[in-house]
Write a protein that holds these residues in place. Sequence first.
Motif, PDB file in Angstrom:
ATOM      1  N   ARG A 220       9.743  17.429  -3.454  1.00 36.99           N
ATOM      2  CA  ARG A 220       9.434  17.058  -2.049  1.00 36.99           C
ATOM      3  C   ARG A 220       8.057  16.432  -2.378  1.00 36.99           C
ATOM      4  NH1 ARG A 220      10.090  21.205   0.798  1.00 36.99           N
ATOM      5  NH2 ARG A 220      11.767  20.228   2.282  1.00 36.99           N
ATOM      6  N   SER A 221       7.174  17.147  -3.182  1.00 31.62           N
ATOM      7  CA  SER A 221       5.795  16.442  -3.439  1.00 31.62           C
ATOM      8  C   SER A 221       5.707  15.182  -4.223  1.00 31.62           C
ATOM      9  CB  SER A 221       4.844  17.589  -4.013  1.00 31.62           C
ATOM     10  OG  SER A 221       5.491  18.161  -5.185  1.00 31.62           O
ATOM     11  N   ILE A 222       6.744  15.114  -5.385  1.00 27.63           N
ATOM     12  CA  ILE A 222       6.957  13.687  -5.880  1.00 27.63           C
ATOM     13  C   ILE A 222       7.289  12.771  -4.790  1.00 27.63           C
ATOM     14  CG2 ILE A 222       7.919  12.508  -7.741  1.00 27.63           C
ATOM     15  CD1 ILE A 222       8.249  14.936  -9.195  1.00 27.63           C
ATOM     16  N   VAL A 223       8.141  12.853  -3.844  1.00 26.39           N
ATOM     17  CA  VAL A 223       8.693  11.859  -3.025  1.00 26.39           C
ATOM     18  C   VAL A 223       7.376  11.626  -2.260  1.00 26.39           C
ATOM     19  CG1 VAL A 223       9.883  11.333  -0.908  1.00 26.39           C
ATOM     20  CG2 VAL A 223      10.914  12.816  -2.697  1.00 26.39           C
ATOM     21  N   GLU A 224       6.380  12.473  -1.963  1.00 23.42           N
ATOM     22  CA  GLU A 224       5.417  12.243  -1.028  1.00 23.42           C
ATOM     23  C   GLU A 224       4.293  11.483  -1.821  1.00 23.42           C
ATOM     24  OE1 GLU A 224       4.297  16.203   0.838  1.00 23.42           O
ATOM     25  OE2 GLU A 224       6.158  16.053   1.970  1.00 23.42           O
ATOM     26  N   LEU A 225       4.127  12.010  -2.926  1.00 27.36           N
ATOM     27  CA  LEU A 225       3.057  11.349  -3.744  1.00 27.36           C
ATOM     28  C   LEU A 225       3.473   9.807  -4.082  1.00 27.36           C
ATOM     29  CD1 LEU A 225       0.704  11.525  -6.060  1.00 27.36           C
ATOM     30  CD2 LEU A 225       2.697  11.544  -7.798  1.00 27.36           C
ATOM     31  N   GLY A 226       4.651   9.476  -4.589  1.00 25.18           N
ATOM     32  CA  GLY A 226       5.218   8.446  -4.747  1.00 25.18           C
ATOM     33  C   GLY A 226       4.830   7.422  -3.569  1.00 25.18           C
ATOM     34  N   HIS A 227       5.287   8.005  -2.302  1.00 23.68           N
ATOM     35  CA  HIS A 227       5.241   7.094  -1.088  1.00 23.68           C
ATOM     36  C   HIS A 227       3.581   6.688  -0.876  1.00 23.68           C
ATOM     37  CE1 HIS A 227       9.382   7.798   0.292  1.00 23.68           C
ATOM     38  NE2 HIS A 227       9.288   6.848  -0.710  1.00 23.68           N
ATOM     39  N   SER A 228       2.887   7.724  -1.167  1.00 19.40           N
ATOM     40  CA  SER A 228       1.371   7.406  -0.647  1.00 19.40           C
ATOM     41  C   SER A 228       0.960   6.520  -1.724  1.00 19.40           C
ATOM     42  CB  SER A 228       0.548   8.808  -0.896  1.00 19.40           C
ATOM     43  OG  SER A 228       0.429   9.292  -2.117  1.00 19.40           O
ATOM     44  N   LEU A 229       1.510   6.340  -2.917  1.00 19.15           N
ATOM     45  CA  LEU A 229       1.003   5.189  -3.920  1.00 19.15           C
ATOM     46  C   LEU A 229       1.723   3.944  -3.678  1.00 19.15           C
ATOM     47  CD1 LEU A 229       0.665   7.473  -7.162  1.00 19.15           C
ATOM     48  CD2 LEU A 229      -1.344   6.637  -5.686  1.00 19.15           C
ATOM     49  N   GLU A 230       2.594   3.984  -2.550  1.00 12.94           N
ATOM     50  CA  GLU A 230       3.498   2.890  -2.413  1.00 12.94           C
ATOM     51  C   GLU A 230       4.541   2.571  -3.333  1.00 12.94           C
ATOM     52  OE1 GLU A 230       0.360  -0.017  -1.162  1.00 12.94           O
ATOM     53  OE2 GLU A 230       1.096   0.334   0.813  1.00 12.94           O
ATOM     54  N   LEU A 231       5.084   3.425  -3.926  1.00 18.25           N
ATOM     55  CA  LEU A 231       6.004   3.390  -5.182  1.00 18.25           C
ATOM     56  C   LEU A 231       7.436   3.801  -4.348  1.00 18.25           C
ATOM     57  CD1 LEU A 231       4.188   5.295  -7.955  1.00 18.25           C
ATOM     58  CD2 LEU A 231       4.333   2.926  -7.483  1.00 18.25           C
ATOM     59  N   VAL A 232       8.521   3.095  -5.051  1.00 17.38           N
ATOM     60  CA  VAL A 232       9.828   3.357  -4.811  1.00 17.38           C
ATOM     61  C   VAL A 232      10.040   4.592  -5.233  1.00 17.38           C
ATOM     62  CG1 VAL A 232      12.075   2.499  -4.923  1.00 17.38           C
ATOM     63  CG2 VAL A 232      10.530   0.887  -4.123  1.00 17.38           C
ATOM     64  N   VAL A 233      10.766   5.570  -4.634  1.00 17.23           N
ATOM     65  CA  VAL A 233      10.890   6.856  -5.411  1.00 17.23           C
ATOM     66  C   VAL A 233      12.572   6.959  -5.532  1.00 17.23           C
ATOM     67  CG1 VAL A 233      10.919   9.277  -5.123  1.00 17.23           C
ATOM     68  CG2 VAL A 233       9.117   7.979  -4.045  1.00 17.23           C
ATOM     69  N   VAL A 234      12.856   7.180  -6.701  1.00 16.72           N
ATOM     70  CA  VAL A 234      14.387   7.440  -7.037  1.00 16.72           C
ATOM     71  C   VAL A 234      14.595   8.878  -7.671  1.00 16.72           C
ATOM     72  CG1 VAL A 234      16.089   6.321  -8.828  1.00 16.72           C
ATOM     73  CG2 VAL A 234      14.201   5.008  -7.908  1.00 16.72           C
ATOM     74  N   ALA A 235      15.754   9.412  -7.374  1.00 15.74           N
ATOM     75  CA  ALA A 235      16.228  10.582  -7.821  1.00 15.74           C
ATOM     76  C   ALA A 235      17.505  10.263  -8.744  1.00 15.74           C
ATOM     77  CB  ALA A 235      16.495  11.531  -6.616  1.00 15.74           C
ATOM     78  N   GLU A 236      17.263  11.079  -9.966  1.00 12.41           N
ATOM     79  CA  GLU A 236      18.208  11.047 -10.844  1.00 12.41           C
ATOM     80  C   GLU A 236      18.782  12.539 -10.997  1.00 12.41           C
ATOM     81  OE1 GLU A 236      16.665   9.756 -14.905  1.00 12.41           O
ATOM     82  OE2 GLU A 236      16.052  12.034 -15.258  1.00 12.41           O
ATOM     83  N   GLY A 237      20.138  12.586 -11.441  1.00  9.40           N
ATOM     84  CA  GLY A 237      20.857  13.945 -11.299  1.00  9.40           C
ATOM     85  C   GLY A 237      21.215  14.317  -9.878  1.00  9.40           C
ATOM     86  N   VAL A 238      21.603  13.419  -9.066  1.00  2.11           N
ATOM     87  CA  VAL A 238      22.180  13.911  -7.821  1.00  2.11           C
ATOM     88  C   VAL A 238      23.601  14.267  -8.091  1.00  2.11           C
ATOM     89  CG1 VAL A 238      22.313  13.224  -5.526  1.00  2.11           C
ATOM     90  CG2 VAL A 238      20.651  12.215  -6.706  1.00  2.11           C
ATOM     91  N   GLU A 239      23.855  15.569  -7.901  1.00  6.03           N
ATOM     92  CA  GLU A 239      25.322  15.898  -8.340  1.00  6.03           C
ATOM     93  C   GLU A 239      26.233  16.361  -7.052  1.00  6.03           C
ATOM     94  OE1 GLU A 239      25.588  18.505 -11.502  1.00  6.03           O
ATOM     95  OE2 GLU A 239      24.742  17.134 -13.031  1.00  6.03           O
TER      96      GLU A 239
END
Length: 291
Positions: A220-239
């Motif tokens: 959750r915090s990487i998603v928020e951090l990424g968005h606050s830096l205007e980055l696209v957030v990708v999650a790998e390992g979605v099983e």
Amino acid sequence: RAARNGEDGVRQYAPAMGQVFLRRFQLVTQFRQALDSGQVEVHYQPKVSLPERQVVGAEALVRWSHPEYGRLDPDEFIPVVEATGLVDALTSFVMECALVKVRKWLDRGLRMSVAVNLSVRNLADESFPDRVAEALGRHDIPPELLTFELTESSVMEDPERSMPVLRRLHALGVVLAVDDFGTGYSSLAYLRQLPVDEVKIDKSFVLGMGTDLGDMAVVRSIVELGHSLELVVVAEGVEDDAARDQLVAMGCDIAQGYLISRPLSEDRLEAWLQARTVRRRGPRSETVLTL
Ligand code: C2E
Ligand code: MG
Ligand code: MG
Ligand code: MG
């Protein structure tokens, strides 16, 4: 075989180590020929947008079918190849395959991107951005359809050398992604200094989300951090569905993992895409959707 303590500990250990070194030595000396003789091939793992589940592209992941050792995964041979100058040849090979793929998709109306993993040696190579520009031009591919994935540690190894290379790649208009984010030692503040567009949450956190509240908090915090830096957030390992639903709820942009698909050979990828293609009128004549 692990070494045992005791008088003959050294003697038990030595042959095993000898085999490890022999195998590594073989891999180094055989890699060039393996590339040229078709033993090395590129597989592709799709990426989908959330929440639409539209296929936006695929990551190129290299495989080596070794005549003696069978299929080798990159985690075994990449470090060996990295220790030699051959990593340039590997990256060029993978990029070439990947761009041919994007060109074929474009020719039939599919606008999908491809991601190529870089190694630390590529980031120290001042001639690399020119080779990328040349390849994009030769295949007539818009730069935004090529992503490079680099790990935090590869940038951190020698930031003074890698930063100019990264800046020049970024200036070409290719997408730069930080892979395995969260596992390195770099600070979040450091992410701000990098000319990157995308952050990929390491699969260890995504895999742990269902059972570990700590992993959930990290994601959750990487998603928020990424968005606050205007980055696209990708999650790998979605099983599984649960992980995907949680990522949707957190606002994660793109998902990749066994739930969507394992990495596929070129033929199997094409069959996979065909089975999911929706035809439409208009400039984007085809769209690929997953369940
Ligand atoms: P990566 O770039 O982080 O790639 C993700 C790895 O996770 C891949 O392993 C992929 O098969 C695996 N994976 C994908 N989805 C799932 C999932 O849902 N669950 C689990 N448990 N695993 C998943 P792979 O293909 O063995 O590649 C390992 C690493 O080798 C890559 O990690 C990348 O760092 C490196 N690599 C692969 N191809 C290349 C290449 O062409 N060049 C360079 N320099 N490195 C490469
Ligand atoms: Mg990657
Ligand atoms: Mg990764
Ligand atoms: Mg990895």
